[in-house]
Design a protein around this motif. Structure first.
Motif, mmCIF file in Angstrom:
data_model
loop_
_atom_site.group_PDB
_atom_site.id
_atom_site.type_symbol
_atom_site.label_atom_id
_atom_site.label_comp_id
_atom_site.label_asym_id
_atom_site.label_seq_id
_atom_site.Cartn_x
_atom_site.Cartn_y
_atom_site.Cartn_z
ATOM 1 N N ALA A 507 0.797 -1.233 0.000
ATOM 2 C CA ALA A 507 0.000 0.000 0.000
ATOM 3 C C ALA A 507 0.829 1.281 0.000
ATOM 4 O O ALA A 507 0.360 2.330 -0.417
ATOM 5 C CB ALA A 507 -0.942 0.000 1.201
ATOM 6 N N SER A 508 2.071 1.206 0.521
ATOM 7 C CA SER A 508 2.944 2.382 0.512
ATOM 8 C C SER A 508 4.368 1.864 0.543
ATOM 9 O O SER A 508 4.714 1.024 1.375
ATOM 10 C CB SER A 508 2.654 3.262 1.735
ATOM 11 O OG SER A 508 3.468 4.416 1.707
ATOM 12 N N PHE A 547 1.634 9.234 13.276
ATOM 13 C CA PHE A 547 2.343 8.813 12.061
ATOM 14 C C PHE A 547 3.741 9.411 11.961
ATOM 15 O O PHE A 547 4.597 8.880 11.274
ATOM 16 C CB PHE A 547 1.513 9.111 10.802
ATOM 17 C CG PHE A 547 0.416 8.112 10.586
ATOM 18 C CD1 PHE A 547 0.662 6.909 9.946
ATOM 19 C CD2 PHE A 547 -0.867 8.343 11.064
ATOM 20 C CE1 PHE A 547 -0.338 5.970 9.765
ATOM 21 C CE2 PHE A 547 -1.880 7.414 10.898
ATOM 22 C CZ PHE A 547 -1.619 6.221 10.251
ATOM 23 N N GLY A 548 3.956 10.521 12.666
ATOM 24 C CA GLY A 548 5.295 11.110 12.663
ATOM 25 C C GLY A 548 6.272 10.354 13.552
ATOM 26 O O GLY A 548 7.478 10.558 13.474
ATOM 27 N N THR A 553 3.233 0.975 8.995
ATOM 28 C CA THR A 553 1.899 0.570 9.453
ATOM 29 C C THR A 553 1.497 -0.743 8.798
ATOM 30 O O THR A 553 1.752 -0.944 7.603
ATOM 31 C CB THR A 553 0.849 1.648 9.081
ATOM 32 O OG1 THR A 553 1.213 2.863 9.723
ATOM 33 C CG2 THR A 553 -0.540 1.266 9.535
ATOM 34 N N VAL A 554 0.845 -1.604 9.594
ATOM 35 C CA VAL A 554 0.327 -2.889 9.107
ATOM 36 C C VAL A 554 -1.122 -2.984 9.584
ATOM 37 O O VAL A 554 -1.390 -2.785 10.765
ATOM 38 C CB VAL A 554 1.143 -4.070 9.685
ATOM 39 C CG1 VAL A 554 0.568 -5.405 9.204
ATOM 40 C CG2 VAL A 554 2.620 -3.946 9.294
ATOM 41 N N THR A 555 -2.070 -3.238 8.670
ATOM 42 C CA THR A 555 -3.472 -3.361 9.087
ATOM 43 C C THR A 555 -4.074 -4.685 8.614
ATOM 44 O O THR A 555 -3.557 -5.319 7.697
ATOM 45 C CB THR A 555 -4.352 -2.218 8.534
ATOM 46 O OG1 THR A 555 -4.428 -2.342 7.104
ATOM 47 C CG2 THR A 555 -3.807 -0.847 8.903
ATOM 48 N N ASP A 556 -5.199 -5.042 9.244
ATOM 49 C CA ASP A 556 -5.892 -6.292 8.888
ATOM 50 C C ASP A 556 -6.716 -6.143 7.615
ATOM 51 O O ASP A 556 -6.909 -7.082 6.868
ATOM 52 C CB ASP A 556 -6.869 -6.709 10.003
ATOM 53 C CG ASP A 556 -6.161 -7.067 11.293
ATOM 54 O OD1 ASP A 556 -4.919 -7.133 11.289
ATOM 55 O OD2 ASP A 556 -6.845 -7.281 12.323
ATOM 56 N N GLY A 572 5.239 9.307 3.741
ATOM 57 C CA GLY A 572 6.440 8.622 3.266
ATOM 58 C C GLY A 572 6.795 7.408 4.121
ATOM 59 O O GLY A 572 7.972 7.087 4.285
ATOM 60 N N LEU A 573 5.779 6.711 4.655
ATOM 61 C CA LEU A 573 6.023 5.520 5.494
ATOM 62 C C LEU A 573 5.593 4.267 4.761
ATOM 63 O O LEU A 573 4.551 4.264 4.096
ATOM 64 C CB LEU A 573 5.164 5.584 6.770
ATOM 65 C CG LEU A 573 5.413 6.680 7.789
ATOM 66 C CD1 LEU A 573 4.340 6.594 8.866
ATOM 67 C CD2 LEU A 573 6.789 6.516 8.404
#
Length: 621
Positions: A507-508, A547-548, A553-556, A572-573
């Motif tokens: 996703a990013s 987020f800073g 990030t990892v989501t279900d 930019g993560l």
């Protein structure tokens, strides 16, 4: 390849104590025995991205209005050639959805209608969007003006003299109906531009895939990023307030933000405090009409009513500023990266194709910000005012003895509330004393509370019945990340799967390693430490301030257009969304390697034992 199946609705066990749960919801929201054959033919997925906890009866309003209004724009307004709306049911307290295809023979007839309708919007985008803001804000201010006051001992004398000939009870009844109608109105507006945002992005996405078959999905997303979104505005306001506190040298006032009244009083008493408080007041309206949840539940906490939340975030920003950290989003870097990727791909195209590419990309970049911005006006601001009014009414009825707890009205369906109001105005109007509901509802609500609590003990099945060979519905893919591959993985069809590796949506982009922090509920956000990897069922827009701090990030659940995906790209993560089970598989403290370019999450080592709320707490709101 034989398709495996998910359980049928009737295969799922009812949690002990939840028997009779179907009666809590309207008949049209539950699976019907008489329609079993048809309903078992359809594939249903659980939308735990928007509705992660069990519905109390009143709370179905958000699911009903959202999914109904999403559908009307596909099937009745825009006439999308290959996608009608999404059918929906509540099963064991959770919301399940089934995308409705357009029959093959009807597709061609819809194309000219579709082109004319979206053509009108895209040709007049700015003007229509300006009108949208006026409509939406008008609805919110109408909602703010509603009040729910207890009825007086007697009709005032001036009403006798003026010949009014009404007792005021009609205002209570009308205001309740009006509250529901205004909520419905803004949900209709919600989807007016959202579906167009997705269409413009998907059109560009499909064009890129056609011209550059190997182009990664992320490169396409990058080509529209780096925009100034209103959904980031609440977070930006907090950053400004933190910087101002540092400039005015009043940072000591933020030592105990859990007590907002004391914190604000300390600021007021300090030199320069008045300047800061003026800026704080300016930020509050409208930007603190922002929830730590997603706006769909009566228990969602809004910044404006829980000022310890924004004050806590400001205190955290102050600490980071004092440590010399840069708290701003890397917007310039994102724009530079976007321009680089756009020009590299443009150079590979012939002039006439380049022209089409430019037109489609410009349209996508214009429409894309709305995909996030509408969220602030509807889910946050509209629903924040809506729930505040619901609580106001619930408390007034609680004072009349209709239920035991001030917010127990949430255990009634919205149409049952109309009966309660008529019961109240009748008993009051005829001078009969207490409404009949006083002997009915306290006991019935306790019974329902028991059922809702029992339903919360079980996790929802991710999906029901047999999935289709291919999932084509655009919203299902873009927003929820429900793709053919993803469904196979949920079913365990991904035979080559390595142990200790979770797969999801890339996703990013980017690859990082770091310790996991599992956050099951927004109340645990204060546990997040700098340099950790956030693992959550889903993230909410108001989590912006963390987020800073984090590395990835990892989501279900969630697709390329889910909130987590968009925000991580703008910060930019790296992000991997739609893993299905990260939040229940990973434990806080485990070292992870997140590859947002490939869409993989590796668990590198077992964690030391971690204590504290974020360790492995499955918080149920």
């Amino acid at each position: 390849m034989s398709m495996k199946s998910f359980p049928k609705p009737s295969d799922l066990q009812v949690p002990p104590g939840a028997e009779g749960w179907e009666e809590l919801y309207p008949y049209y929201l539950v699976f019907q025995d008489a329609l079993k054959a048809e309903e078992d033919e359809k594939f249903w997925f659980c939308d735990s991205q928007h509705w992660p906890t069990v519905f109390k009866p009143f709370e179905t309003i958000g699911g009903e209005f959202a999914v109904k209004c999403l559908g009307q724009y596909n099937a009745r307004h825009l006439m999308i050639p290959n996608a009608n709306g999404i059918d929906f049911r509540i099963h064991l307290g959770y919301l399940y959805m089934s995308p409705l295809p357009v029959p093959e023979e009807q597709i061609a007839a819809r194309v000219p209608e579709f082109e004319a309708r979206i053509g009108h919007y895209f040709a007049n985008w700015e003007t229509l969007l300006e009108q949208w803001h006026v409509k939406v804000k008008g609805t919110i201010s109408d909602m703010e003006a509603l009040s729910f006051e207890a009825l007086p001992e007697m009709v005032p004398m001036e009403d006798i003299l003026s010949g009014k000939a009404k007792d005021g009870s009609e205002v209570l009844l009308e205001n309740y109906d009006r509250l529901i109608q205004l909520c419905y109105q803004n949900w209709q507006y919600h989807f007016e531009f959202l579906n167009l945002g997705y269409i413009a992005y998907l059109d560009f996405f499909n064009f890129c895939k056609e011209v550059f078959p190997n182009m990664p999905d992320q490169s396409i997303a990058t080509m529209v990023q780096g925009v100034d979104m209103e959904l980031f505005r609440p977070d930006d306001e907090l950053k400004d307030l933190a910087k101002l506190a540092v400039e005015l040298e009043i940072t000591d006032s933020f030592s105990n933000t859990d007590d907002p009244a004391a914190t604000l009083a300390t600021i007021a008493a300090s030199q320069g405090g008045e300047t800061w408080l003026a800026r704080w007041e300016e930020a509050k309206d409208p930007w603190f009409n922002f929830t730590i949840g997603n706006g769909f539940y009566g228990h969602d906490k809004y910044w404006i009513e829980h000022q310890e939340i924004p004050l806590g975030f400001i205190a955290d920003y102050i600490r980071r500023l004092q440590d010399g950290a840069n708290i701003m989003r890397p917007t310039a870097k994102l724009i530079e990266e976007k321009d680089r990727i756009v020009s590299e791909y443009r150079e590979l195209l012939d002039p006439e194709i380049r022209e089409v590419f430019d037109a489609k990309r410009t349209l996508a970049a214009t429409a894309y910000p709305y995909v996030e911005n509408h969220n602030f006006y509807i889910e946050h601001w509209t629903m924040g005012v809506f729930w505040r009014k619901v609580r106001e009414l619930s408390r007034m009825l609680h004072a009349q003895g209709l239920w035991n707890e001030p917010e127990d009205m949430l255990y009634l369906g919205r149409n049952e509330v109309r009966d309660v109001l008529f019961d109240l105005v009748t008993s009051w109007g005829i001078g009969a004393g207490d409404p009949i509901g006083n002997v009915v509802w306290p006991k019935e609500i306790e019974r329902r509370r028991g059922i809702v609590d029992a339903l919360k003990t079980a996790r929802p099945a991710p999906a029901l019945n047999t999935p289709p060979e291919i999932i084509t519905e655009p919203f299902t893919r873009m927003l929820w990340g429900i793709t053919t591959e993803q469904v196979q993985q949920w079913l365990g069809g991904d035979e080559e799967g390595e142990t200790g590796v979770l797969k999801g949506m890339a996703a990013s982009p980017g690859r990082v390693e770091g310790p996991a922090r599992v956050v099951m509920h927004a109340d645990d956000l204060s546990e997040v430490q700098p340099g950790e990897i956030l693992v959550a069922p889903i993230t909410a827009p108001s989590w912006g301030p963390i987020f800073g701090k984090i590395k990835a990030t990892v989501t279900d659940i969630g697709g390329m257009m889910s909130h987590a995906a968009i925000v991580c790209r703008e910060y930019g993560l790296p992000a991997v969304t739609g893993t299905g089970s990260a939040s229940t598989t990973i434990r806080t403290g485990q070292m992870l390697r997140v590859d947002g370019t490939k869409g993989t999450v590796e668990i590198l080592e077992e964690s030391p034992v971690v204590s504290g709320p974020g360790a492995h707490s499955h918080t149920h709101a």
